[in-house]
Design a protein around this motif. Sequence first.
Motif, PDB file in Angstrom:
ATOM      1  N   ASP A  12     -10.284   4.660  17.356  1.00 55.50           N
ATOM      2  CA  ASP A  12     -10.190   3.402  16.607  1.00 55.50           C
ATOM      3  C   ASP A  12      -9.523   2.341  17.474  1.00 55.50           C
ATOM      4  OD1 ASP A  12     -11.152   4.624  14.160  1.00 55.50           O
ATOM      5  OD2 ASP A  12      -9.151   5.504  13.939  1.00 55.50           O
ATOM      6  N   TRP A  13      -8.448   2.741  18.120  1.00 52.85           N
ATOM      7  CA  TRP A  13      -7.686   1.831  18.964  1.00 52.85           C
ATOM      8  C   TRP A  13      -8.507   1.412  20.186  1.00 52.85           C
ATOM      9  CZ3 TRP A  13      -4.196  -1.572  18.685  1.00 52.85           C
ATOM     10  CH2 TRP A  13      -3.508  -2.018  19.812  1.00 52.85           C
ATOM     11  N   ALA A  14      -9.172   2.369  20.805  1.00 51.52           N
ATOM     12  CA  ALA A  14      -9.951   2.089  22.022  1.00 51.52           C
ATOM     13  C   ALA A  14     -11.118   1.138  21.745  1.00 51.52           C
ATOM     14  CB  ALA A  14     -10.473   3.398  22.613  1.00 51.52           C
ATOM     15  N   SER A  15     -11.623   1.147  20.531  1.00 51.79           N
ATOM     16  CA  SER A  15     -12.769   0.286  20.211  1.00 51.79           C
ATOM     17  C   SER A  15     -12.435  -1.199  20.307  1.00 51.79           C
ATOM     18  CB  SER A  15     -13.308   0.616  18.818  1.00 51.79           C
ATOM     19  OG  SER A  15     -12.411   0.176  17.819  1.00 51.79           O
ATOM     20  N   LEU A  16     -11.164  -1.549  20.304  1.00 45.17           N
ATOM     21  CA  LEU A  16     -10.748  -2.945  20.402  1.00 45.17           C
ATOM     22  C   LEU A  16     -10.462  -3.390  21.830  1.00 45.17           C
ATOM     23  CD1 LEU A  16      -8.327  -3.196  17.354  1.00 45.17           C
ATOM     24  CD2 LEU A  16     -10.659  -4.042  17.517  1.00 45.17           C
ATOM     25  N   HIS A  17     -10.659  -2.514  22.780  1.00 42.11           N
ATOM     26  CA  HIS A  17     -10.300  -2.831  24.159  1.00 42.11           C
ATOM     27  C   HIS A  17     -11.533  -3.015  25.034  1.00 42.11           C
ATOM     28  CE1 HIS A  17      -6.496  -1.566  22.526  1.00 42.11           C
ATOM     29  NE2 HIS A  17      -5.924  -2.158  23.553  1.00 42.11           N
ATOM     30  N   ASP A  26      -1.716   3.692  25.163  1.00 36.71           N
ATOM     31  CA  ASP A  26      -2.548   3.763  23.951  1.00 36.71           C
ATOM     32  C   ASP A  26      -1.894   4.559  22.824  1.00 36.71           C
ATOM     33  OD1 ASP A  26      -4.453   2.155  25.084  1.00 36.71           O
ATOM     34  OD2 ASP A  26      -5.849   3.781  25.537  1.00 36.71           O
ATOM     35  N   PHE A  27      -1.260   5.671  23.140  1.00 37.72           N
ATOM     36  CA  PHE A  27      -0.613   6.469  22.093  1.00 37.72           C
ATOM     37  C   PHE A  27       0.491   5.667  21.406  1.00 37.72           C
ATOM     38  CE2 PHE A  27       2.714   9.359  20.596  1.00 37.72           C
ATOM     39  CZ  PHE A  27       1.983  10.086  19.659  1.00 37.72           C
ATOM     40  N   TYR A  28       1.270   4.952  22.201  1.00 34.05           N
ATOM     41  CA  TYR A  28       2.354   4.134  21.651  1.00 34.05           C
ATOM     42  C   TYR A  28       1.797   3.109  20.656  1.00 34.05           C
ATOM     43  CZ  TYR A  28       5.978   0.609  21.303  1.00 34.05           C
ATOM     44  OH  TYR A  28       6.888  -0.287  20.807  1.00 34.05           O
ATOM     45  N   LYS A  62      -7.676  -0.317   8.426  1.00 33.73           N
ATOM     46  CA  LYS A  62      -7.489   0.177   9.791  1.00 33.73           C
ATOM     47  C   LYS A  62      -7.733  -0.936  10.797  1.00 33.73           C
ATOM     48  CE  LYS A  62      -9.487   4.229  10.689  1.00 33.73           C
ATOM     49  NZ  LYS A  62     -10.355   5.430  10.592  1.00 33.73           N
ATOM     50  N   GLN A  63      -8.800  -1.703  10.568  1.00 35.35           N
ATOM     51  CA  GLN A  63      -9.132  -2.782  11.494  1.00 35.35           C
ATOM     52  C   GLN A  63      -8.051  -3.865  11.487  1.00 35.35           C
ATOM     53  OE1 GLN A  63     -12.786  -4.978  10.751  1.00 35.35           O
ATOM     54  NE2 GLN A  63     -13.102  -5.159  12.962  1.00 35.35           N
ATOM     55  N   LEU A  64      -7.540  -4.219  10.309  1.00 37.37           N
ATOM     56  CA  LEU A  64      -6.466  -5.221  10.242  1.00 37.37           C
ATOM     57  C   LEU A  64      -5.211  -4.701  10.925  1.00 37.37           C
ATOM     58  CD1 LEU A  64      -5.273  -7.909   9.392  1.00 37.37           C
ATOM     59  CD2 LEU A  64      -4.892  -6.937   7.091  1.00 37.37           C
ATOM     60  N   ALA A  65      -4.864  -3.442  10.699  1.00 38.16           N
ATOM     61  CA  ALA A  65      -3.685  -2.854  11.357  1.00 38.16           C
ATOM     62  C   ALA A  65      -3.853  -2.876  12.876  1.00 38.16           C
ATOM     63  CB  ALA A  65      -3.458  -1.427  10.863  1.00 38.16           C
ATOM     64  N   CYS A  66      -5.037  -2.539  13.357  1.00 40.99           N
ATOM     65  CA  CYS A  66      -5.288  -2.550  14.806  1.00 40.99           C
ATOM     66  C   CYS A  66      -5.288  -3.978  15.355  1.00 40.99           C
ATOM     67  CB  CYS A  66      -6.611  -1.858  15.122  1.00 40.99           C
ATOM     68  SG  CYS A  66      -6.554  -0.057  14.975  1.00 40.99           S
ATOM     69  N   THR A  67      -5.795  -4.920  14.577  1.00 41.70           N
ATOM     70  CA  THR A  67      -5.801  -6.322  15.009  1.00 41.70           C
ATOM     71  C   THR A  67      -4.378  -6.839  15.172  1.00 41.70           C
ATOM     72  OG1 THR A  67      -7.935  -6.730  13.957  1.00 41.70           O
ATOM     73  CG2 THR A  67      -6.543  -8.658  14.362  1.00 41.70           C
ATOM     74  N   LEU A  68      -3.528  -6.566  14.190  1.00 44.75           N
ATOM     75  CA  LEU A  68      -2.139  -7.028  14.270  1.00 44.75           C
ATOM     76  C   LEU A  68      -1.390  -6.325  15.397  1.00 44.75           C
ATOM     77  CD1 LEU A  68      -1.345  -7.302  10.446  1.00 44.75           C
ATOM     78  CD2 LEU A  68      -1.950  -9.143  12.043  1.00 44.75           C
ATOM     79  N   THR A  69      -1.707  -5.066  15.628  1.00 48.10           N
ATOM     80  CA  THR A  69      -1.087  -4.333  16.742  1.00 48.10           C
ATOM     81  C   THR A  69      -1.595  -4.885  18.070  1.00 48.10           C
ATOM     82  OG1 THR A  69      -0.954  -2.369  15.335  1.00 48.10           O
ATOM     83  CG2 THR A  69      -0.650  -2.043  17.702  1.00 48.10           C
ATOM     84  N   SER A  70      -2.855  -5.261  18.130  1.00 50.50           N
ATOM     85  CA  SER A  70      -3.405  -5.852  19.364  1.00 50.50           C
ATOM     86  C   SER A  70      -2.724  -7.167  19.701  1.00 50.50           C
ATOM     87  CB  SER A  70      -4.913  -6.080  19.217  1.00 50.50           C
ATOM     88  OG  SER A  70      -5.583  -4.863  19.143  1.00 50.50           O
TER      89      SER A  70
END
Length: 179
Positions: A12-17, A26-28, A62-70
């Motif tokens: 999920d995380w890698a898909s934004l990179h 990435d784990f962090y 999930k996408q919003l959480a990843c966006t804010l983390t990005s």
Amino acid sequence: MAKKKQTIYSKDWASLHPYQGSARTDFYYTTIANKIYTVLDNLLENEISDENLFYLKEEEKKQLACTLTSYFEDIISETGIFRAFTKEHYRKYNSPLPFFPCNDYANEEINTEDIQFLTWHYFMQLNRGEIPYSPETPLFSRIAEKVMEILDEEYESAPANEKLKGFFDLSPKECTNLY
């Protein structure tokens, strides 16, 4: 209190990179995204109304959480993606963000207003502007405050993603021939 199960995984995380493979950070950042997901899940669960205006499917949370983390990763890694937006907006409108009074705004640092703006923007894009949410919606403020607590706690110790930063570093030749 029972530990929440992991919801956001490395894929999920890698898909934004923009790069292939994984970075050592990435784990962090996936861990941070899961913390933010939990906040979103809890806050949105309390907002269910007859209209369900703020309902998000699990994938959307999930996408919003990843966006804010990005956003956080961008600030920490100094890639300048969000900074380019605020800098240009400031140049045009004498304010780093639309809609928000940015009196205590800290350039090149994390800001509650940034998180609230990104949350509002996410909801607006998700519904293609069909529901005209106010940027000052109280839920968006609560999300920004709770997410900021997580990011603020991590700010001093968060690792930069050198692989991401390197992806955006351009050589002088590339800079002159950008277009």
